[in-house]
Design a protein around this motif. Structure first.
Motif, PDB file in Angstrom:
ATOM      1  N   GLU A   1    -102.719  -4.950 -66.597  1.00 60.51           N
ATOM      2  CA  GLU A   1    -101.871  -5.458 -65.424  1.00 60.51           C
ATOM      3  C   GLU A   1    -102.476  -6.617 -64.644  1.00 60.51           C
ATOM      4  O   GLU A   1    -101.899  -6.873 -63.807  1.00 60.51           O
ATOM      5  CB  GLU A   1    -101.414  -4.421 -64.661  1.00 60.51           C
ATOM      6  CG  GLU A   1    -100.667  -3.409 -65.390  1.00 60.51           C
ATOM      7  CD  GLU A   1    -100.433  -1.987 -64.944  1.00 60.51           C
ATOM      8  OE1 GLU A   1    -100.636  -1.712 -63.729  1.00 60.51           O
ATOM      9  OE2 GLU A   1    -100.414  -1.079 -65.694  1.00 60.51           O
ATOM     10  N   GLY A   2    -103.901  -6.802 -64.987  1.00 61.66           N
ATOM     11  CA  GLY A   2    -104.525  -7.948 -63.973  1.00 61.66           C
ATOM     12  C   GLY A   2    -104.001  -9.231 -63.975  1.00 61.66           C
ATOM     13  O   GLY A   2    -103.965 -10.068 -63.139  1.00 61.66           O
ATOM     14  N   MET A   3    -103.293  -9.683 -65.212  1.00 61.77           N
ATOM     15  CA  MET A   3    -102.835 -10.807 -65.379  1.00 61.77           C
ATOM     16  C   MET A   3    -101.432 -11.194 -64.495  1.00 61.77           C
ATOM     17  O   MET A   3    -101.098 -12.284 -64.204  1.00 61.77           O
ATOM     18  CB  MET A   3    -102.201 -11.089 -66.923  1.00 61.77           C
ATOM     19  CG  MET A   3    -103.554 -11.068 -68.038  1.00 61.77           C
ATOM     20  SD  MET A   3    -104.322 -12.790 -67.492  1.00 61.77           S
ATOM     21  CE  MET A   3    -105.762 -12.483 -68.742  1.00 61.77           C
ATOM     22  N   SER A   4    -100.953 -10.031 -64.156  1.00 61.07           N
ATOM     23  CA  SER A   4     -99.512 -10.271 -63.117  1.00 61.07           C
ATOM     24  C   SER A   4    -100.107 -10.781 -62.051  1.00 61.07           C
ATOM     25  O   SER A   4     -99.379 -11.774 -61.235  1.00 61.07           O
ATOM     26  CB  SER A   4     -99.021  -9.061 -62.951  1.00 61.07           C
ATOM     27  OG  SER A   4    -100.010  -8.158 -62.312  1.00 61.07           O
ATOM     28  N   PHE A   5    -101.155 -10.449 -61.328  1.00 60.32           N
ATOM     29  CA  PHE A   5    -101.786 -11.118 -60.109  1.00 60.32           C
ATOM     30  C   PHE A   5    -102.692 -12.137 -60.005  1.00 60.32           C
ATOM     31  O   PHE A   5    -103.052 -12.853 -59.227  1.00 60.32           O
ATOM     32  CB  PHE A   5    -101.914 -10.223 -59.188  1.00 60.32           C
ATOM     33  CG  PHE A   5    -102.714  -9.114 -59.318  1.00 60.32           C
ATOM     34  CD1 PHE A   5    -102.306  -7.684 -59.868  1.00 60.32           C
ATOM     35  CD2 PHE A   5    -104.077  -9.046 -59.123  1.00 60.32           C
ATOM     36  CE1 PHE A   5    -103.230  -6.814 -60.176  1.00 60.32           C
ATOM     37  CE2 PHE A   5    -105.048  -8.123 -59.413  1.00 60.32           C
ATOM     38  CZ  PHE A   5    -104.506  -6.931 -59.931  1.00 60.32           C
ATOM     39  N   LEU A   6    -103.331 -12.245 -61.161  1.00 60.28           N
ATOM     40  CA  LEU A   6    -104.630 -13.228 -61.474  1.00 60.28           C
ATOM     41  C   LEU A   6    -104.265 -13.689 -62.816  1.00 60.28           C
ATOM     42  O   LEU A   6    -105.149 -13.446 -63.659  1.00 60.28           O
ATOM     43  CB  LEU A   6    -105.987 -12.603 -61.271  1.00 60.28           C
ATOM     44  CG  LEU A   6    -106.410 -12.372 -60.009  1.00 60.28           C
ATOM     45  CD1 LEU A   6    -107.703 -11.502 -59.996  1.00 60.28           C
ATOM     46  CD2 LEU A   6    -106.707 -13.602 -59.298  1.00 60.28           C
TER      47      LEU A   6
ATOM     48  N   PHE B   1    -117.432  -3.504 -57.622  1.00 55.74           N
ATOM     49  CA  PHE B   1    -117.896  -5.090 -58.082  1.00 55.74           C
ATOM     50  C   PHE B   1    -117.216  -5.542 -59.089  1.00 55.74           C
ATOM     51  O   PHE B   1    -117.210  -4.944 -60.232  1.00 55.74           O
ATOM     52  CB  PHE B   1    -119.404  -4.775 -57.985  1.00 55.74           C
ATOM     53  CG  PHE B   1    -120.180  -4.532 -56.902  1.00 55.74           C
ATOM     54  CD1 PHE B   1    -120.546  -5.046 -55.694  1.00 55.74           C
ATOM     55  CD2 PHE B   1    -120.387  -2.861 -56.526  1.00 55.74           C
ATOM     56  CE1 PHE B   1    -121.502  -4.486 -54.670  1.00 55.74           C
ATOM     57  CE2 PHE B   1    -121.029  -2.405 -55.292  1.00 55.74           C
ATOM     58  CZ  PHE B   1    -121.193  -3.458 -54.316  1.00 55.74           C
ATOM     59  N   LEU B   2    -116.650  -6.607 -58.888  1.00 48.41           N
ATOM     60  CA  LEU B   2    -116.029  -7.477 -59.795  1.00 48.41           C
ATOM     61  C   LEU B   2    -116.654  -8.793 -60.146  1.00 48.41           C
ATOM     62  O   LEU B   2    -117.396  -9.381 -59.445  1.00 48.41           O
ATOM     63  CB  LEU B   2    -114.629  -7.755 -59.268  1.00 48.41           C
ATOM     64  CG  LEU B   2    -113.753  -6.586 -58.617  1.00 48.41           C
ATOM     65  CD1 LEU B   2    -112.580  -7.206 -57.917  1.00 48.41           C
ATOM     66  CD2 LEU B   2    -113.329  -5.692 -59.856  1.00 48.41           C
TER      67      LEU B   2
ATOM     68  N   GLN C   1    -109.712 -12.354 -52.848  1.00 50.82           N
ATOM     69  CA  GLN C   1    -108.832 -11.837 -51.814  1.00 50.82           C
ATOM     70  C   GLN C   1    -107.345 -11.555 -52.477  1.00 50.82           C
ATOM     71  O   GLN C   1    -106.690 -10.627 -51.865  1.00 50.82           O
ATOM     72  CB  GLN C   1    -108.572 -13.404 -50.876  1.00 50.82           C
ATOM     73  CG  GLN C   1    -109.542 -13.430 -49.901  1.00 50.82           C
ATOM     74  CD  GLN C   1    -109.964 -12.552 -48.954  1.00 50.82           C
ATOM     75  OE1 GLN C   1    -109.091 -11.752 -48.437  1.00 50.82           O
ATOM     76  NE2 GLN C   1    -111.162 -12.134 -48.816  1.00 50.82           N
ATOM     77  N   THR C   2    -107.133 -11.806 -53.383  1.00 54.45           N
ATOM     78  CA  THR C   2    -105.895 -11.539 -54.309  1.00 54.45           C
ATOM     79  C   THR C   2    -106.023 -10.206 -54.708  1.00 54.45           C
ATOM     80  O   THR C   2    -105.049  -9.510 -54.496  1.00 54.45           O
ATOM     81  CB  THR C   2    -105.587 -12.514 -55.527  1.00 54.45           C
ATOM     82  OG1 THR C   2    -105.621 -13.987 -55.177  1.00 54.45           O
ATOM     83  CG2 THR C   2    -104.387 -12.390 -56.149  1.00 54.45           C
ATOM     84  N   VAL C   3    -107.235 -10.002 -55.117  1.00 53.07           N
ATOM     85  CA  VAL C   3    -107.254  -8.436 -55.600  1.00 53.07           C
ATOM     86  C   VAL C   3    -107.382  -7.462 -54.417  1.00 53.07           C
ATOM     87  O   VAL C   3    -106.515  -6.303 -54.468  1.00 53.07           O
ATOM     88  CB  VAL C   3    -108.795  -8.070 -56.350  1.00 53.07           C
ATOM     89  CG1 VAL C   3    -109.050  -6.869 -56.637  1.00 53.07           C
ATOM     90  CG2 VAL C   3    -108.609  -8.834 -57.576  1.00 53.07           C
ATOM     91  N   LYS C   4    -107.780  -7.942 -53.230  1.00 50.04           N
ATOM     92  CA  LYS C   4    -107.794  -7.313 -52.084  1.00 50.04           C
ATOM     93  C   LYS C   4    -106.260  -7.103 -51.374  1.00 50.04           C
ATOM     94  O   LYS C   4    -106.158  -5.923 -51.007  1.00 50.04           O
ATOM     95  CB  LYS C   4    -108.544  -7.805 -50.973  1.00 50.04           C
ATOM     96  CG  LYS C   4    -110.317  -7.504 -51.267  1.00 50.04           C
ATOM     97  CD  LYS C   4    -110.829  -8.163 -50.118  1.00 50.04           C
ATOM     98  CE  LYS C   4    -112.454  -7.751 -50.050  1.00 50.04           C
ATOM     99  NZ  LYS C   4    -113.295  -8.418 -49.053  1.00 50.04           N
TER     100      LYS C   4
END
Length: 124
Positions: free
Chosen positions: A24-29, A51-52, A65-68
């Motif tokens: 699901e990471g592609m939806s916001f990044l 840690f990413l 910031q998008t992940v946060k």
């Protein structure tokens, strides 16, 4: 030093978060590969520091910031996966793992030293 319990719990979180980001990471990044390089958990298991590492992304701070900004959604999805294994779903804190950048910088320094040594050897 982390206890065995903390290490085991961190491993579970790392695996499940990796699956969440993969699906699901592609939806916001979009067009960015997110890798969870390590997870550290506090002794009370209430906070997980994640840690990413971002690949195919030029602005890592913006990606962070998008992940946060999606942290509560990610925590909810993590909770759905590990609810039978834990009592409390930990708060997630996200950080950029700059290990790859550090390694690249050190490699460049070694390459520069190696080239200088070759030039000095050719002049002698």
């Amino acid at each position: 030093m982390e206890s065995k319990r903390q290490q085991k719990f961190a491993g579970v979180i790392q695996q499940d978060l990796a699956a969440i980001f993969q699906r699901e990471g592609m939806s916001f990044l979009p067009n960015t590969l997110v890798t969870i390089t390590k997870v550290r958990v506090t002794p009370d298991l209430a906070i997980a520091r994640v840690f990413l590492s971002f690949f195919n992304n030029t602005n890592t701070q913006q990606a962070l910031q998008t992940v946060k900004s999606h942290a509560s959604e990610i925590r909810y999805k993590l909770g759905a996966r590990i609810k039978d294994q834990v009592r409390v779903i930990p708060q997630l804190e996200f950080f950029v793992d700059d290990t790859n950048e550090y390694v690249e910088r050190i490699d460049k320094i070694f390459d520069k030293i190696h080239k200088e040594d070759q030039q000095n050897g050719a002049e002698s």
